[in-house]
Design a protein around this motif. Structure first.
Motif, PDB file in Angstrom:
ATOM      1  N   GLU A 103     -39.733  14.050  52.682  1.00 31.66           N
ATOM      2  CA  GLU A 103     -40.564  13.625  53.803  1.00 31.66           C
ATOM      3  C   GLU A 103     -41.193  14.837  54.511  1.00 31.66           C
ATOM      4  N   GLU A 104     -40.367  15.885  54.711  1.00 32.86           N
ATOM      5  CA  GLU A 104     -40.874  17.088  55.390  1.00 32.86           C
ATOM      6  C   GLU A 104     -41.930  17.799  54.540  1.00 32.86           C
ATOM      7  N   LEU A 105     -41.660  17.878  53.230  1.00 37.05           N
ATOM      8  CA  LEU A 105     -42.613  18.549  52.340  1.00 37.05           C
ATOM      9  C   LEU A 105     -43.961  17.826  52.373  1.00 37.05           C
ATOM     10  N   LEU A 106     -43.908  16.517  52.257  1.00 39.59           N
ATOM     11  CA  LEU A 106     -45.158  15.750  52.235  1.00 39.59           C
ATOM     12  C   LEU A 106     -45.856  15.765  53.585  1.00 39.59           C
ATOM     13  N   SER A 107     -45.050  15.816  54.636  1.00 42.11           N
ATOM     14  CA  SER A 107     -45.644  15.879  55.975  1.00 42.11           C
ATOM     15  C   SER A 107     -46.384  17.230  56.144  1.00 42.11           C
ATOM     16  N   TYR A 108     -45.778  18.296  55.619  1.00 42.14           N
ATOM     17  CA  TYR A 108     -46.405  19.623  55.646  1.00 42.14           C
ATOM     18  C   TYR A 108     -47.740  19.590  54.882  1.00 42.14           C
ATOM     19  N   PHE A 109     -47.711  19.034  53.672  1.00 39.38           N
ATOM     20  CA  PHE A 109     -48.923  18.971  52.861  1.00 39.38           C
ATOM     21  C   PHE A 109     -49.975  18.057  53.513  1.00 39.38           C
ATOM     22  N   ALA A 110     -49.507  16.948  54.108  1.00 36.54           N
ATOM     23  CA  ALA A 110     -50.451  16.004  54.747  1.00 36.54           C
ATOM     24  C   ALA A 110     -51.196  16.714  55.870  1.00 36.54           C
ATOM     25  N   ARG A 111     -50.467  17.559  56.616  1.00 35.33           N
ATOM     26  CA  ARG A 111     -51.121  18.274  57.717  1.00 35.33           C
ATOM     27  C   ARG A 111     -52.085  19.340  57.188  1.00 35.33           C
ATOM     28  N   LEU A 112     -51.771  19.905  56.006  1.00 32.49           N
ATOM     29  CA  LEU A 112     -52.738  20.845  55.400  1.00 32.49           C
ATOM     30  C   LEU A 112     -54.032  20.111  55.041  1.00 32.49           C
ATOM     31  N   PHE A 113     -53.919  18.822  54.751  1.00 36.03           N
ATOM     32  CA  PHE A 113     -55.115  18.019  54.457  1.00 36.03           C
ATOM     33  C   PHE A 113     -55.796  17.552  55.737  1.00 36.03           C
ATOM     34  N   GLY A 114     -55.236  17.899  56.891  1.00 36.10           N
ATOM     35  CA  GLY A 114     -55.877  17.554  58.153  1.00 36.10           C
ATOM     36  C   GLY A 114     -55.374  16.265  58.773  1.00 36.10           C
ATOM     37  N   LEU A 115     -54.378  15.619  58.146  1.00 38.98           N
ATOM     38  CA  LEU A 115     -53.823  14.405  58.748  1.00 38.98           C
ATOM     39  C   LEU A 115     -52.880  14.812  59.879  1.00 38.98           C
ATOM     40  N   ARG A 116     -52.808  13.992  60.910  1.00 40.16           N
ATOM     41  CA  ARG A 116     -51.951  14.347  62.048  1.00 40.16           C
ATOM     42  C   ARG A 116     -51.135  13.144  62.511  1.00 40.16           C
ATOM     43  N   GLY A 117     -50.059  13.430  63.206  1.00 39.62           N
ATOM     44  CA  GLY A 117     -49.259  12.441  63.912  1.00 39.62           C
ATOM     45  C   GLY A 117     -48.942  11.198  63.110  1.00 39.62           C
ATOM     46  N   ALA A 118     -49.236  10.034  63.729  1.00 40.25           N
ATOM     47  CA  ALA A 118     -48.865   8.748  63.121  1.00 40.25           C
ATOM     48  C   ALA A 118     -49.580   8.536  61.788  1.00 40.25           C
ATOM     49  N   ASP A 119     -50.829   9.014  61.680  1.00 38.46           N
ATOM     50  CA  ASP A 119     -51.578   8.861  60.413  1.00 38.46           C
ATOM     51  C   ASP A 119     -50.852   9.572  59.278  1.00 38.46           C
ATOM     52  N   ALA A 120     -50.398  10.802  59.564  1.00 35.96           N
ATOM     53  CA  ALA A 120     -49.701  11.591  58.545  1.00 35.96           C
ATOM     54  C   ALA A 120     -48.396  10.885  58.166  1.00 35.96           C
ATOM     55  N   ARG A 121     -47.650  10.425  59.166  1.00 36.96           N
ATOM     56  CA  ARG A 121     -46.363   9.763  58.893  1.00 36.96           C
ATOM     57  C   ARG A 121     -46.564   8.506  58.038  1.00 36.96           C
TER      58      ARG A 121
END
Lengths: 268, 316
Positions: free
Chosen positions: B99-117
């Motif tokens: 979950e943490e790894l994907l959350s890190y990558f999601a934020r690199l793609f510009g996703l934030r907060g609830a959208d990223a989760r």
């Protein structure tokens, strides 16, 4: 900037969960505590011994953390190929390198803060349990704020060492990076001898080479003000500022070098 | 516009310590993959498949030629934003959870907060990672890491996804699951470029394939063009086949192979009429279990193409 912070955050999270720095911090805290016992064996010198051992423990274990995590930052990522997935994201190679560096710098600051707090706790205990008459013989008060300056310079030195480790790890294996970094650290503490090499050997080309190596290698001696602080000798603010500026310039050059190497690198 | 284009893409590596000399891992590869295609990139070990994928991901720099993705040069930030990549035998950070790894990558793609989760949770569900998502990755099996690798490649809902040996390390259920994911990607218009050793997967999934051998493109095209689907013969499985019956039919068949529990596989040539043969077997007391036509498979084509390339190389 946001991407750099995200990489740094991931490095920090990964590093604080690694057992290696934990055990190093724990060991350093143990030595700082044990130095209290050693200081009891030396009549009249106890506070100096305590401070000297405490600062030395912080410096040595901080160095081990900087080298062993620093070299793993990039070379292990390349070796294990975790770098492939990361670099496929919208992230430049320079952002990756800077994120890695700042993540480790943050880890170092946190680890050294824990060690420093443990150090101050031991000093406070000694201060509270020592007779006022004995205290009068101490060259500086137990909770001397200048100890923080010594720790700040240790942190600056370790950040420089981390930048060296990072630079080497962009093109060599983890083991070679560790050896090269430790080699530069040792040379950096003794390179004043290189400057005056002609006094030892009167051969001009060798002396010129030694002088060139002196200017190329980082001069780490000014970062060690432990003796002055322990003995209560004043350290001019300008000297501290100059040393910090020197670290900042050297770190910038090393990071630019690491980025230049990493940007051209092929990942087989 | 082609989703992926390469023109004369080449890569040399230096080999040898004392006197390094160039070794050509990829030789003037020219390819074009259309948008929404599932493209199979096939070849034996060392053919240059991973090298090509790394060149497309700019993990390697080409010695010559060019490559473009979605009309832009590889490595372009806007391209990375719209592509996903699963490396071969992926490896991630030991101390982070999925979950943490994907959350890190999601934020690199510009996703934030609830959208990223939300996106992380949905993509982990898609690849079949359940409550294990909160375990550290060092505790994962190879197959689970492969699923996490696939999840991170799909995190940004890419327009083009590159999968290097996506079935590697997966059990049969996992492979079927990945095949379904790839078909879903195709259905939503995503271009899928995948390398594989498993030809049955390529045959089941791809609209087009390219075959690489020793760094060179030896064949490419639609499966329907590559495989003529000509009848090569018939395969019969029979039981209760007496020794006399075997002796009588032996001269007219290509092979008779004994199976377990008294069954035999009989391979008939294409010119033999299966109706007449079945009638004859019935009259001799044998029972027919199954009858299947034999057609050229992708594996046959692969063996022919790669074999021919290797023969040219060795001059035999």
């Amino acid at each position: 900037m946001r991407s750099i912070a995200l990489v740094a955050q991931a490095v920090f999270k990964e590093s604080v969960r690694d057992r290696v720095p934990y055990s190093m911090v724990a060991f350093a805290v143990l030595i700082i505590a044990a130095s209290y016992l050693i200081s009891q064996l030396t009549a009249g010198q106890d506070m100096k011994i305590l401070k000297d051992l405490g600062l030395a423990a912080i410096a040595v274990f901080g160095l081990l953390i900087a080298v062993f995590i620093g070299i793993n930052l990039v070379s292990k990522e390349v070796e294990r190929r975790s770098v492939f997935a990361v670099l496929a994201k919208p992230l430049s190679r320079s952002q990756f390198i800077l994120g890695k560096y700042f993540g480790l710098a943050l880890t170092l600051v946190v680890n050294l803060s824990v060690m420093t707090l443990a150090f101050y706790a031991v000093l406070l205990y000694v201060d509270l349990t020592t007779d006022a008459l004995l205290k009068a013989a101490w060259p500086a008060p137990a909770l001397d704020p200048r100890l923080v300056i010594a720790v700040v310079l240790i942190v600056a030195e370790l950040m420089l060492v981390t930048a060296i480790a990072l630079f080497f790890s962009t093109f060599s294996s983890p083991l070679l990076s560790a050896l090269l970094t430790l080699g530069v650290w040792v040379a950096g503490h003794f390179n004043a001898d290189l400057r005056n090499f002609e006094a030892v050997l009167d051969v001009r080309p060798v002396a010129l080479l030694a002088r060139a190596v002196y200017y190329l290698l980082p001069n780490l001696a000014p970062f060690n003000i432990r003796a002055e602080v322990v003995h209560g000798v004043p350290v001019p603010a300008s000297q501290v500022a100059l040393t910090l500026a020197y670290a900042a310039v050297y770190i910038t050059i090393l990071l630019l070098g690491a980025i230049a190497v990493f940007r051209r690198r092929d990942f087989k | 516009m082609a989703a992926i284009e390469t023109e004369d893409l080449s890569k040399d590596f230096l080999v040898g310590f004392w006197r390094p000399r160039p070794y050509r891992a990829l030789d003037r590869l020219t390819l074009s993959v259309g948008e929404g295609e599932v493209f199979g990139f096939l070849g034996p070990n060392g053919a240059g498949k991973s090298t090509t994928l790394k060149l497309l991901m700019q993990l390697l720099y080409p010695t010559g030629g060019t490559a473009r993705i979605l009309g832009r040069p590889v490595g372009d930030r806007s391209v990375k934003q719209r592509t996903g990549f699963l490396p071969e035998n992926p490896y991630f950070y030991d101390h982070l959870t999925a979950e943490e790894l994907l959350s890190y990558f999601a934020r690199l793609f510009g996703l934030r907060g609830a959208d990223a989760r939300r996106r992380v949770s949905s993509v982990l569900d898609d690849v079949g990672i359940g409550s294990e998502r909160r375990l550290r990755l060092r505790q994962y099996s190879k197959g689970m890491i492969q699923r996490v690798g696939l999840a991170q490649a799909l995190l940004n809902e890419p327009d083009v996804v590159f999968l290097d040996e996506p079935m590697s390390g997966l059990d049969p259920l996992g492979r079927r699951h990945v095949r379904q994911i790839m078909l879903r990607l195709r259905d939503r218009g995503c271009t899928v470029f995948f390398s594989s050793h498993i030809l049955s997967d390529a045959e089941a999934l791809c609209s087009r394939v390219a075959i690489l051998a020793q760094g060179r493109l030896v064949a490419s095209g639609h499966l329907s063009e590559i495989l003529a689907f000509e009848l090569r013969g018939w395969e019969l499985v029979v039981s209760h086949l007496s020794d006399e019956a075997r002796a009588a039919i032996a001269p007219r068949v290509r092979s008779i192979t004994a199976l377990a529990r008294g069954r035999f596989t009989i391979e008939l040539p294409a010119e033999e009429s299966p109706d007449r043969f079945l009638h004859e077997l019935g009259s001799r007391g044998a029972q027919v279990v199954s009858l299947n036509p034999l057609r050229e498979t992708l594996e046959d084509y692969f063996v022919q193409s790669v074999g021919a390339a290797e023969s040219r190389q060795t001059g035999l």
